[in-house]
Design a protein around this motif. Structure first.
Motif, PDB file in Angstrom:
ATOM      1  N   GLY B  11       0.909  -1.699  -0.105  1.00  0.00           N
ATOM      2  CA  GLY B  11      -0.227   0.127  -0.175  1.00  0.00           C
ATOM      3  C   GLY B  11       1.072   1.051   0.087  1.00  0.00           C
ATOM      4  N   TYR B  12       0.319   2.316  -0.300  1.00  0.00           N
ATOM      5  CA  TYR B  12       0.519   3.267  -0.177  1.00  0.00           C
ATOM      6  C   TYR B  12       1.397   4.338   0.995  1.00  0.00           C
ATOM      7  N   THR B  13       0.117   4.233   1.972  1.00  0.00           N
ATOM      8  CA  THR B  13      -0.167   5.590   2.956  1.00  0.00           C
ATOM      9  C   THR B  13      -0.333   4.251   4.395  1.00  0.00           C
ATOM     10  N   ASP B  16      -3.127  -0.335   4.003  1.00  0.00           N
ATOM     11  CA  ASP B  16      -3.113  -1.984   2.880  1.00  0.00           C
ATOM     12  C   ASP B  16      -4.274  -1.753   1.423  1.00  0.00           C
ATOM     13  N   ILE B  17      -3.315  -1.729   0.803  1.00  0.00           N
ATOM     14  CA  ILE B  17      -3.873  -1.457   0.001  1.00  0.00           C
ATOM     15  C   ILE B  17      -4.255  -2.994  -1.273  1.00  0.00           C
ATOM     16  N   ILE B  18      -3.692  -3.782  -0.925  1.00  0.00           N
ATOM     17  CA  ILE B  18      -3.202  -5.459  -1.846  1.00  0.00           C
ATOM     18  C   ILE B  18      -3.600  -6.005  -0.491  1.00  0.00           C
ATOM     19  N   PRO B  36     -13.182  -4.619 -10.010  1.00  0.00           N
ATOM     20  CA  PRO B  36     -13.173  -2.554 -10.510  1.00  0.00           C
ATOM     21  C   PRO B  36     -12.808  -1.660  -9.716  1.00  0.00           C
ATOM     22  N   ASN B  37     -13.036  -0.269 -10.321  1.00  0.00           N
ATOM     23  CA  ASN B  37     -12.211   0.295 -10.079  1.00  0.00           C
ATOM     24  C   ASN B  37     -11.690   0.205  -8.806  1.00  0.00           C
ATOM     25  N   GLY B  38     -10.465   0.691  -8.525  1.00  0.00           N
ATOM     26  CA  GLY B  38      -9.662   1.129  -6.987  1.00  0.00           C
ATOM     27  C   GLY B  38      -9.274  -0.419  -6.105  1.00  0.00           C
ATOM     28  N   SER B  39      -9.906  -1.426  -6.708  1.00  0.00           N
ATOM     29  CA  SER B  39      -9.851  -2.101  -6.300  1.00  0.00           C
ATOM     30  C   SER B  39      -8.431  -2.427  -6.214  1.00  0.00           C
ATOM     31  N   GLY B  40      -7.317  -2.060  -6.262  1.00  0.00           N
ATOM     32  CA  GLY B  40      -6.061  -2.586  -6.885  1.00  0.00           C
ATOM     33  C   GLY B  40      -5.046  -3.088  -7.156  1.00  0.00           C
ATOM     34  N   LYS B  41      -5.937  -2.934  -8.662  1.00  0.00           N
ATOM     35  CA  LYS B  41      -5.147  -3.689 -10.199  1.00  0.00           C
ATOM     36  C   LYS B  41      -3.696  -2.841 -10.220  1.00  0.00           C
ATOM     37  N   SER B  42      -3.603  -1.565 -10.644  1.00  0.00           N
ATOM     38  CA  SER B  42      -2.679  -0.807 -10.989  1.00  0.00           C
ATOM     39  C   SER B  42      -1.554  -1.109  -9.526  1.00  0.00           C
ATOM     40  N   THR B  43      -1.766  -1.232  -8.294  1.00  0.00           N
ATOM     41  CA  THR B  43      -1.160  -1.215  -7.475  1.00  0.00           C
ATOM     42  C   THR B  43      -0.488  -2.259  -7.017  1.00  0.00           C
ATOM     43  N   PRO B  83       3.023   1.668 -17.605  1.00  0.00           N
ATOM     44  CA  PRO B  83       2.290   1.906 -16.934  1.00  0.00           C
ATOM     45  C   PRO B  83       0.954   2.476 -17.215  1.00  0.00           C
ATOM     46  N   GLN B  84      -0.149   1.907 -17.053  1.00  0.00           N
ATOM     47  CA  GLN B  84      -1.567   2.765 -17.273  1.00  0.00           C
ATOM     48  C   GLN B  84      -1.831   4.061 -18.010  1.00  0.00           C
ATOM     49  N   GLU B  85      -0.680   4.858 -17.641  1.00  0.00           N
ATOM     50  CA  GLU B  85      -0.968   6.684 -17.882  1.00  0.00           C
ATOM     51  C   GLU B  85       0.468   6.652 -17.811  1.00  0.00           C
ATOM     52  N   ASP B 158       0.018  -2.757 -17.847  1.00  0.00           N
ATOM     53  CA  ASP B 158      -1.898  -2.384 -17.434  1.00  0.00           C
ATOM     54  C   ASP B 158      -2.204  -1.410 -17.858  1.00  0.00           C
ATOM     55  N   GLU B 159      -3.812  -1.944 -18.423  1.00  0.00           N
ATOM     56  CA  GLU B 159      -5.089  -1.341 -19.092  1.00  0.00           C
ATOM     57  C   GLU B 159      -4.432  -1.024 -20.692  1.00  0.00           C
ATOM     58  N   PRO B 160      -4.691  -1.842 -21.030  1.00  0.00           N
ATOM     59  CA  PRO B 160      -3.291  -1.768 -23.076  1.00  0.00           C
ATOM     60  C   PRO B 160      -4.250  -1.155 -23.814  1.00  0.00           C
TER      61      PRO B 160
HETATM   62  N1  LIG Z   1       0.290   6.783  -4.827  1.00  0.00           N
HETATM   63  C1  LIG Z   1      -1.227   7.090  -4.365  1.00  0.00           C
HETATM   64  N2  LIG Z   1      -0.842   7.229  -3.049  1.00  0.00           N
HETATM   65  C2  LIG Z   1      -2.230   6.889  -2.070  1.00  0.00           C
HETATM   66  N3  LIG Z   1      -2.897   6.174  -2.405  1.00  0.00           N
HETATM   67  C3  LIG Z   1      -3.048   5.354  -3.820  1.00  0.00           C
HETATM   68  C4  LIG Z   1      -2.514   5.872  -4.808  1.00  0.00           C
HETATM   69  N4  LIG Z   1      -2.432   5.197  -6.091  1.00  0.00           N
HETATM   70  C5  LIG Z   1      -3.579   4.851  -5.861  1.00  0.00           C
HETATM   71  N5  LIG Z   1      -4.164   4.823  -4.562  1.00  0.00           N
HETATM   72  C6  LIG Z   1      -5.552   4.610  -3.764  1.00  0.00           C
HETATM   73  O1  LIG Z   1      -5.118   2.314  -4.406  1.00  0.00           O
HETATM   74  C7  LIG Z   1      -6.743   2.093  -4.220  1.00  0.00           C
HETATM   75  C8  LIG Z   1      -6.060   1.173  -5.566  1.00  0.00           C
HETATM   76  O2  LIG Z   1      -5.836   2.180  -6.654  1.00  0.00           O
HETATM   77  P1  LIG Z   1      -5.316   1.354  -7.878  1.00  0.00           P
HETATM   78  O3  LIG Z   1      -5.002   2.326  -8.567  1.00  0.00           O
HETATM   79  O4  LIG Z   1      -4.652   0.295  -7.445  1.00  0.00           O
HETATM   80  O5  LIG Z   1      -6.569   0.806  -8.407  1.00  0.00           O
HETATM   81  P2  LIG Z   1      -7.054   0.377  -9.888  1.00  0.00           P
HETATM   82  O6  LIG Z   1      -7.690  -0.990  -9.834  1.00  0.00           O
HETATM   83  O7  LIG Z   1      -5.938   0.566 -10.414  1.00  0.00           O
HETATM   84  O8  LIG Z   1      -8.399   1.610 -10.523  1.00  0.00           O
HETATM   85  P3  LIG Z   1      -8.667   1.417 -12.342  1.00  0.00           P
HETATM   86  O9  LIG Z   1      -9.597   0.452 -12.702  1.00  0.00           O
HETATM   87  O10 LIG Z   1      -9.732   2.757 -11.778  1.00  0.00           O
HETATM   88  O11 LIG Z   1      -6.884   1.566 -12.811  1.00  0.00           O
HETATM   89  C9  LIG Z   1      -6.983   3.430  -4.752  1.00  0.00           C
HETATM   90  O12 LIG Z   1      -8.421   3.526  -3.477  1.00  0.00           O
HETATM   91  C10 LIG Z   1      -6.347   4.492  -4.924  1.00  0.00           C
HETATM   92  O13 LIG Z   1      -7.109   5.607  -4.515  1.00  0.00           O
END
Ligand SMILES: Nc1ncnc2c1ncn2[C@@H]1O[C@H](COP(=O)(O)OP(=O)(O)OP(=O)(O)O)[C@@H](O)[C@H]1O
Ligand SMILES: [Mg+2]
Lengths: 255, 233
Positions: B11-13, B16-18, B36-43, B83-85, B158-160
């Motif tokens: 996670g970032y802060t 925990d995100i994952i 879904p969006n925000g589920s942590g795929k990019s993380t 990366p996604q972006e 990540d989301e090509p």
């Molecule tokens: N740099 C960051 N600092 C703090 N929190 C972050 C950071 N990047 C992402 N998050 C948080 O981590 C959680 C997961 O984000 P992530 O980008 O991994 O989701 P995702 O599944 O890739 O979403 P999407 O489908 O929108 O790309 C979100 O709640 C987001 O707010």
């Protein structure tokens, strides 16, 4: 590492003073003395990266923090120079050579030398940024540091090279400046304003913009002395800056 | 086994995100992760690639523990990431972007460049163009090309397909399949779940930082629950 480095001017002064030490005090010929000074200045810049900037990157410090640190470093360097070599004006003590008359103007040999070195430096910077891998990596880093990391580029190493080359160029600038005027502890500080003006005028983050901006500001300042008292030089620089930013808010070559 | 995650937490802060993810990618596979969006795929991808610090668990790549390895060391071991972006260097030319992909192995650039241009012949005539001035589809090719130059054994995407027109998306997935056939395993995060799962050997569904479903690509596509929840019915 995205910030205005207020210590830039004092690295410039450091380069000039080190040249003074090697040429006027230790008696080394001016050219090798300058080369030694440039190398030492670059080395000090790399040490500063290890001691200051790298730990700040690891803490992800913001640009305001970095600017304030650079002001601290600037004050430290300036006072170190005063402590080591005193507050008064110094010269390299080179033999005076005859100037060359071109019609009604006289150009000194030093001035020709300064112009030549400046042009060579410009071409070297161009070559570095466009043709060498490390130069391309520097541009990549300034574009997108996260992607640079994700490409496996050792970002810390590229930043160290950037400091070394940037401050070596600053030292060259200081040495040349000392050659046509004199050297004093405040020279870096007084050079900083026109330097920032040149960078902003050219477009922040654009090395070619900085070159163009430098020429424009320099020419405008000198030409203005024909019609205005020399005290207005700085004002002229900023007047040009304001006019250009009205027309092109991101600078001449800014995108 | 090429990539193996065991109980990964990151996670970032403070949060925990994952939250304990285990998954694997076998040699030669295409694996898709949806959620879904925000589920942590990019993380999750950033964690694998050493860009987000691992809190606990273990990541193994090609039989080596890479849990705390620096990104450039991971790249050296044969992994690449798009990366996604912000996945190109906009002020650099196409050629320079690809060169940056081979920064750590300059000796391999010529060879890799040829391969990238065979996969993306569209880039052949544009190697001198600044990437910032190119279309979204072209930039995507540059982004993937940059990651492919060193012929990675595993490519994280990540989301090509984001931001591409349906026609370009079809084209992209064809290219991804041919990249896979040339010997690069793929791990893809996708919103375009149907398309991606169709070409995938296996897939995972991530939700709130945890694994919800896993299975073969086609079986996930037909799984009633997955269909209802994540594939829009
Ligand atoms: N740099 C960051 N600092 C703090 N929190 C972050 C950071 N990047 C992402 N998050 C948080 O981590 C959680 C997961 O984000 P992530 O980008 O991994 O989701 P995702 O599944 O890739 O979403 P999407 O489908 O929108 O790309 C979100 O709640 C987001 O707010
Ligand atoms: Mg994402």
């Amino acid at each position: 590492m995205n910030f205005a480095n207020f210590a830039h001017g004092d690295f410039l002064a450091l380069g000039a003073y080190l040249t003074f030490v090697f040429s006027a005090i230790l008696g080394v010929h001016f050219i090798p003395a300058s080369a030694i000074a440039v190398v030492i200045t670059a080395f000090i810049a790399v040490c500063c990266d290890y001691a200051i900037w790298k730990p700040m990157r690891e803490k992800s410090a913001g640009s305001l923090t970095l600017i304030i640190i650079s002001i601290g470093l600037a004050l430290f360097l300036r006072n170190l120079i005063i402590f080591l070599w005193g507050p008064d004006i110094k010269r390299y003590d080179l033999p005076v050579k005859r100037g060359i008359e071109l019609g009604s103007v006289v150009i000194t040999q030093n001035q020709i030398f300064v112009i030549m070195v400046a042009v060579i430096c410009m071409f070297l910077v161009h070559y570095l940024l466009k043709r060498t891998t490390i130069g391309k990596a520097m541009r990549a880093l300034s574009d997108n540091i996260d992607l640079a990391k994700a490409s496996g580029i050792d970002v810390d190493r590229v930043i160290r090279y950037t400091w070394a080359i940037g401050m070596a160029l600053a030292a060259v600038g200081g040495i040349l400046y000392g050659l046509i005027t004199n050297i004093n502890p405040n020279m870096g500080w007084f050079m900083l304003l026109p330097m920032f003006a040149a960078v902003i005028l050219g477009g922040i983050g654009s090395p070619y913009g900085a070159m163009v901006g430098g020429v424009v500001i320099g020419l405008a300042q000198e030409l203005s002395t024909a019609i205005l008292p020399t005290e207005y030089k700085q004002a002229v620089a900023f007047f040009i800056l304001i006019v250009v930013l009205f027309i092109r808010p991101r600078g001449i070559l800014g995108s | 086994m090429l990539l193996k995650l065991s109980d990964v937490v990151s996670g970032y802060t403070d949060m925990d995100i994952i939250r304990g993810v285990s998954l694997e990618v076998h040699k030669g596979e295409i694996v898709t992760i949806i959620g879904p969006n925000g589920s942590g795929k990019s993380t999750l991808m950033k964690t694998i690639f050493g860009l987000v610090r691992l809190r606990s668990g273990k990541i193994e790549f090609d039989g080596v523990d890479i849990s705390r390895l620096r990104t450039d060391k991971i790249v050296r071991r044969g992994m690449a990431y798009v990366p996604q972006e912000r996945n190109v260097f906009p002020s650099l030319t196409v050629m320079e972007n690809l060169e940056m992909g081979a920064f750590i192995r300059k000796d391999k650039f010529r060879e890799g460049l040829e391969e990238v241009l065979t996969i993306f012949p569209e880039l052949k005539d544009k190697t001198g163009q600044k990437v910032g001035t190119m279309s979204g589809g072209e930039q995507k090719m540059v982004a993937i090309g940059r990651a492919l130059v060193l012929k990675p054994t595993l490519l994280l995407l990540d989301e090509p397909s984001s931001g591409l027109s349906p026609k370009l998306i079809d084209n992209l997935f064809k290219k991804l399949v041919s990249i896979n056939e040339l010997g690069t395993s793929l791990m893809i995060v996708e919103q375009n779940a149907k398309k991606s799962l169709t070409v995938s050997h296996r897939g995972y569904v991530l939700e709130m930082g945890m694994k919800r479903f896993e299975g073969e690509g086609k079986s996930l596509l037909t799984n009633e629950e997955v269909k209802a929840l994540y594939l829009g019915g």
